[in-house]
Design a protein around this motif. Sequence first.
Motif, PDB file in Angstrom:
ATOM      1  N   SER A 224       0.853  -1.431   0.089  1.00  0.00           N
ATOM      2  CA  SER A 224      -0.017  -0.058  -0.042  1.00  0.00           C
ATOM      3  C   SER A 224       0.835   1.072   0.073  1.00  0.00           C
ATOM      4  CB  SER A 224      -0.998   0.056   1.274  1.00  0.00           C
ATOM      5  OG  SER A 224      -0.323   0.246   2.248  1.00  0.00           O
ATOM      6  N   GLY A 225       2.037   0.808   0.439  1.00  0.00           N
ATOM      7  CA  GLY A 225       3.144   2.078   0.247  1.00  0.00           C
ATOM      8  C   GLY A 225       3.024   3.686   0.870  1.00  0.00           C
ATOM      9  N   THR A 226       1.983   4.038   1.253  1.00  0.00           N
ATOM     10  CA  THR A 226       1.824   5.241   1.946  1.00  0.00           C
ATOM     11  C   THR A 226       1.695   5.167   3.350  1.00  0.00           C
ATOM     12  OG1 THR A 226      -0.586   5.139   1.303  1.00  0.00           O
ATOM     13  CG2 THR A 226       1.079   6.217  -0.129  1.00  0.00           C
ATOM     14  N   ILE A 227       2.027   6.398   4.194  1.00  0.00           N
ATOM     15  CA  ILE A 227       1.387   6.298   5.522  1.00  0.00           C
ATOM     16  C   ILE A 227       0.370   7.371   5.611  1.00  0.00           C
ATOM     17  CG2 ILE A 227       1.933   6.911   7.791  1.00  0.00           C
ATOM     18  CD1 ILE A 227       5.002   6.219   7.280  1.00  0.00           C
ATOM     19  N   CYS A 228      -0.774   6.833   5.355  1.00  0.00           N
ATOM     20  CA  CYS A 228      -2.067   8.000   5.276  1.00  0.00           C
ATOM     21  C   CYS A 228      -2.318   8.084   6.793  1.00  0.00           C
ATOM     22  CB  CYS A 228      -3.045   7.116   4.477  1.00  0.00           C
ATOM     23  SG  CYS A 228      -2.718   6.965   2.737  1.00  0.00           S
ATOM     24  N   GLY A 229      -3.238   9.095   6.763  1.00  0.00           N
ATOM     25  CA  GLY A 229      -3.841   9.447   7.923  1.00  0.00           C
ATOM     26  C   GLY A 229      -3.021  10.444   8.813  1.00  0.00           C
ATOM     27  N   MET A 230      -1.868  10.971   8.574  1.00  0.00           N
ATOM     28  CA  MET A 230      -1.349  11.846   9.481  1.00  0.00           C
ATOM     29  C   MET A 230      -1.691  13.522   9.211  1.00  0.00           C
ATOM     30  SD  MET A 230       2.818  10.675   9.504  1.00  0.00           S
ATOM     31  CE  MET A 230       3.035  11.017   7.710  1.00  0.00           C
ATOM     32  N   PHE A 231      -2.256  13.440   8.280  1.00  0.00           N
ATOM     33  CA  PHE A 231      -2.471  15.151   7.847  1.00  0.00           C
ATOM     34  C   PHE A 231      -4.094  15.547   7.785  1.00  0.00           C
ATOM     35  CE2 PHE A 231       1.539  13.987   5.923  1.00  0.00           C
ATOM     36  CZ  PHE A 231       2.337  14.820   6.729  1.00  0.00           C
ATOM     37  N   MET A 232      -4.294  16.816   8.193  1.00  0.00           N
ATOM     38  CA  MET A 232      -5.631  17.476   8.004  1.00  0.00           C
ATOM     39  C   MET A 232      -6.147  17.442   6.626  1.00  0.00           C
ATOM     40  SD  MET A 232      -7.422  18.432  11.171  1.00  0.00           S
ATOM     41  CE  MET A 232      -6.620  19.776  12.108  1.00  0.00           C
ATOM     42  N   ALA A 233      -7.148  17.407   6.307  1.00  0.00           N
ATOM     43  CA  ALA A 233      -7.795  17.747   5.077  1.00  0.00           C
ATOM     44  C   ALA A 233      -8.426  19.135   5.055  1.00  0.00           C
ATOM     45  CB  ALA A 233      -8.924  16.742   4.618  1.00  0.00           C
ATOM     46  N   SER A 234      -8.234  19.889   3.833  1.00  0.00           N
ATOM     47  CA  SER A 234      -8.828  21.393   3.552  1.00  0.00           C
ATOM     48  C   SER A 234      -9.333  21.491   2.435  1.00  0.00           C
ATOM     49  CB  SER A 234      -7.612  22.211   4.114  1.00  0.00           C
ATOM     50  OG  SER A 234      -7.752  23.478   3.664  1.00  0.00           O
ATOM     51  N   ASP A 235     -10.318  22.529   2.412  1.00  0.00           N
ATOM     52  CA  ASP A 235     -10.863  22.874   0.867  1.00  0.00           C
ATOM     53  C   ASP A 235      -9.644  23.952   0.320  1.00  0.00           C
ATOM     54  OD1 ASP A 235     -12.824  21.528  -0.185  1.00  0.00           O
ATOM     55  OD2 ASP A 235     -14.455  22.701   1.022  1.00  0.00           O
ATOM     56  N   ASP A 236      -9.111  24.573   1.204  1.00  0.00           N
ATOM     57  CA  ASP A 236      -7.875  25.633   0.629  1.00  0.00           C
ATOM     58  C   ASP A 236      -7.004  24.930   0.051  1.00  0.00           C
ATOM     59  OD1 ASP A 236      -6.281  27.592   0.106  1.00  0.00           O
ATOM     60  OD2 ASP A 236      -5.916  28.183   2.291  1.00  0.00           O
ATOM     61  N   GLU A 237      -6.909  25.327  -1.679  1.00  0.00           N
ATOM     62  CA  GLU A 237      -5.895  24.586  -2.283  1.00  0.00           C
ATOM     63  C   GLU A 237      -4.633  25.216  -2.094  1.00  0.00           C
ATOM     64  OE1 GLU A 237      -6.297  26.787  -6.526  1.00  0.00           O
ATOM     65  OE2 GLU A 237      -8.110  25.933  -5.770  1.00  0.00           O
ATOM     66  N   HIS A 238      -4.372  26.190  -1.229  1.00  0.00           N
ATOM     67  CA  HIS A 238      -3.091  26.436  -1.009  1.00  0.00           C
ATOM     68  C   HIS A 238      -2.688  26.065   0.352  1.00  0.00           C
ATOM     69  CE1 HIS A 238      -3.334  28.924  -4.528  1.00  0.00           C
ATOM     70  NE2 HIS A 238      -4.499  29.562  -4.180  1.00  0.00           N
TER      71      HIS A 238
ATOM     72  N   CYS B 214      -6.468   7.900  19.403  1.00  0.00           N
ATOM     73  CA  CYS B 214      -5.877   8.163  18.193  1.00  0.00           C
ATOM     74  C   CYS B 214      -6.712   9.262  17.595  1.00  0.00           C
ATOM     75  CB  CYS B 214      -5.637   6.972  17.237  1.00  0.00           C
ATOM     76  SG  CYS B 214      -4.855   7.459  15.542  1.00  0.00           S
ATOM     77  N   ARG B 215      -6.053  10.309  16.967  1.00  0.00           N
ATOM     78  CA  ARG B 215      -6.883  11.291  16.093  1.00  0.00           C
ATOM     79  C   ARG B 215      -6.667  10.652  14.515  1.00  0.00           C
ATOM     80  NH1 ARG B 215      -3.466  16.852  17.438  1.00  0.00           N
ATOM     81  NH2 ARG B 215      -4.744  17.202  19.419  1.00  0.00           N
ATOM     82  N   THR B 216      -7.775  10.863  13.920  1.00  0.00           N
ATOM     83  CA  THR B 216      -8.117  10.492  12.608  1.00  0.00           C
ATOM     84  C   THR B 216      -8.860  11.373  11.629  1.00  0.00           C
ATOM     85  OG1 THR B 216      -8.496   8.038  13.415  1.00  0.00           O
ATOM     86  CG2 THR B 216      -8.711   8.409  11.075  1.00  0.00           C
ATOM     87  N   PRO B 217      -7.784  12.074  10.908  1.00  0.00           N
ATOM     88  CA  PRO B 217      -8.327  13.043   9.861  1.00  0.00           C
ATOM     89  C   PRO B 217      -8.667  12.565   8.519  1.00  0.00           C
ATOM     90  CG  PRO B 217      -5.835  13.198  10.190  1.00  0.00           C
ATOM     91  CD  PRO B 217      -6.402  12.036  10.795  1.00  0.00           C
ATOM     92  N   TRP B 218      -8.412  11.376   8.319  1.00  0.00           N
ATOM     93  CA  TRP B 218      -8.575  10.575   7.004  1.00  0.00           C
ATOM     94  C   TRP B 218     -10.082  10.451   6.619  1.00  0.00           C
ATOM     95  CZ3 TRP B 218      -4.823  10.352   3.649  1.00  0.00           C
ATOM     96  CH2 TRP B 218      -4.946   9.653   2.457  1.00  0.00           C
ATOM     97  N   PRO B 219     -10.219  10.972   5.178  1.00  0.00           N
ATOM     98  CA  PRO B 219     -11.614  10.691   4.808  1.00  0.00           C
ATOM     99  C   PRO B 219     -12.339   9.248   4.943  1.00  0.00           C
ATOM    100  CG  PRO B 219     -10.222  10.874   2.957  1.00  0.00           C
ATOM    101  CD  PRO B 219      -9.512  10.849   4.008  1.00  0.00           C
ATOM    102  N   ILE B 220     -13.538   9.119   4.934  1.00  0.00           N
ATOM    103  CA  ILE B 220     -14.082   7.815   4.688  1.00  0.00           C
ATOM    104  C   ILE B 220     -13.739   7.638   2.938  1.00  0.00           C
ATOM    105  CG2 ILE B 220     -16.295   6.595   4.329  1.00  0.00           C
ATOM    106  CD1 ILE B 220     -17.553   8.385   6.816  1.00  0.00           C
ATOM    107  N   GLU B 221     -13.065   6.608   2.831  1.00  0.00           N
ATOM    108  CA  GLU B 221     -12.438   6.175   1.649  1.00  0.00           C
ATOM    109  C   GLU B 221     -13.134   4.588   1.282  1.00  0.00           C
ATOM    110  OE1 GLU B 221      -8.356   4.512   0.075  1.00  0.00           O
ATOM    111  OE2 GLU B 221      -8.136   6.244   1.290  1.00  0.00           O
ATOM    112  N   LEU B 222     -14.186   4.677   0.785  1.00  0.00           N
ATOM    113  CA  LEU B 222     -14.953   3.501   0.752  1.00  0.00           C
ATOM    114  C   LEU B 222     -14.913   2.743  -0.507  1.00  0.00           C
ATOM    115  CD1 LEU B 222     -16.855   1.413   2.674  1.00  0.00           C
ATOM    116  CD2 LEU B 222     -18.883   2.674   1.276  1.00  0.00           C
ATOM    117  N   HIS B 223     -14.301   1.720  -0.585  1.00  0.00           N
ATOM    118  CA  HIS B 223     -13.978   0.827  -1.982  1.00  0.00           C
ATOM    119  C   HIS B 223     -14.884  -0.068  -1.974  1.00  0.00           C
ATOM    120  CE1 HIS B 223     -10.285   3.068  -3.291  1.00  0.00           C
ATOM    121  NE2 HIS B 223     -10.370   3.154  -1.777  1.00  0.00           N
TER     122      HIS B 223
END
Length: 451
Positions: free
Chosen positions: A65-79, A349-358
């Motif tokens: 899976s190769g990534t460490i997902c779930g560490m960073f907040m999500a934002s609508d601000d593209e900058h 644990c804090r979780t900022p990751w989206p609901i990523e439903l496959h």
Amino acid sequence: MKDWNIVRRFEQMPDLPVLAEVDVLVIGGGAAGVAAAETAGSMGKNTWLIEKYGFCGGAAVAGLSGTICGMFMASDDEHAQPEQVVFGFTERFRQALKVRGGVTEPQKYGKTYTVTHDPLMWREVADDFLEQAGVTTLFHTAVTGVIMDKDTFKGVVIESNAGQSIILSKMIVDASGDAAVIARAGMDYYFGDNGRIQNPTMFFRIAGVDMEKYLDYYGDDTICPPKVTQNILAANESGEYDLPRHKIWIFPTTRPGELMVNATRLAGQDGRMLNVIDPKDFTEAEIFGRRQVRDYARFLNKFVPGCEDAYVVDTGVEVGIRQTRSIVGVETLTNDNVINCEKRNDGICRTPWPIELHSGDKPKLHWLLNDYYDVPYNTLVPIVGENIIAAGRCLSAEHEALASARVTAQCFEYGHAAGIAAVKAINENKRIRDLTGEEIRAVMIKNGSAL
């Protein structure tokens, strides 16, 4: 699984040699298992780790899976710049990878960020962490039975090419990812939403990429731009390709000219959902996953600039598993807990990751913007069992909640919490279930977790 019997429970000691008597036994060497074993070992307990492969890493490495997902907040601000909210064991592991050059800087993933790691270096960091913590690791070994006294685990039966043996343990961490130890004891578990679980996927890496040309076309967001989706649809219409997933994710790795690709979607050839607990489904997922990889690689060669001469380096040792069994916990993380970004005094644990439903034909992404939720301690504690705790993706969670809570950064922290709980239970002569999340998180905060 009507063709298989998972329960293998001994009420008396079987006639087998005892290999060891230990304080803490961790089953499974993925992100959660490594964190649990390293934590318990560092706290001075005689800790053993059992892993079926010849290396640690679980879904992150064997599943590529190769990534460490779930560490960073999500934002609508593209900058918006990457805002890290998960630290603790997760950050210690990331730092150790960084020292080796084994992890990228944050990469854009839709509205959030992730980092991509080198799976070979992941294994080496895990080896070093476990060795430095005094953990005894047994690779190429599986748990085939449990030894019980009512609801208390006395130990496990293990099997390898050397034969069978017993490890007796005061505390057990089920970090198998599949609740395998809990299931072998006949304790309660469930599969997703009334048996409906998330699709597996076959990750792969390609090399020989002209990165400048590729990035100029694809952009710096690892989720593919609409033009790539349109090309996939056009390729399918031509009849020359069979590309079931139209929105793919591609991650530049730490190596020059290399990309990691998350593109496949795996269902049974008869259209049924695959549950990789069943080796028949597991095998089908892997055979057809590898075939899909070849089709997506051909697509990249023809349709994505910079990838004209790219070639497949490897696929996962196993298919990427998102979900199998979940424990029935003292508490369950609900879909509403996640959507409402609920904070908890007993959160570990804090979780900022989206609901990523496959699940089904297209992935569902529900973003948690500028916020996160807390995962309660008791989602790791099975409703039955005195001296066992779960860690990793098999925590007690509703279907969509698990689609957010199952990722690597969180699994590291679940293991961190489970290791502390196992040690505290021994030191204070308590049952795992009598500990509180507040006690566990206090130690986690001392260890650097942000809570």
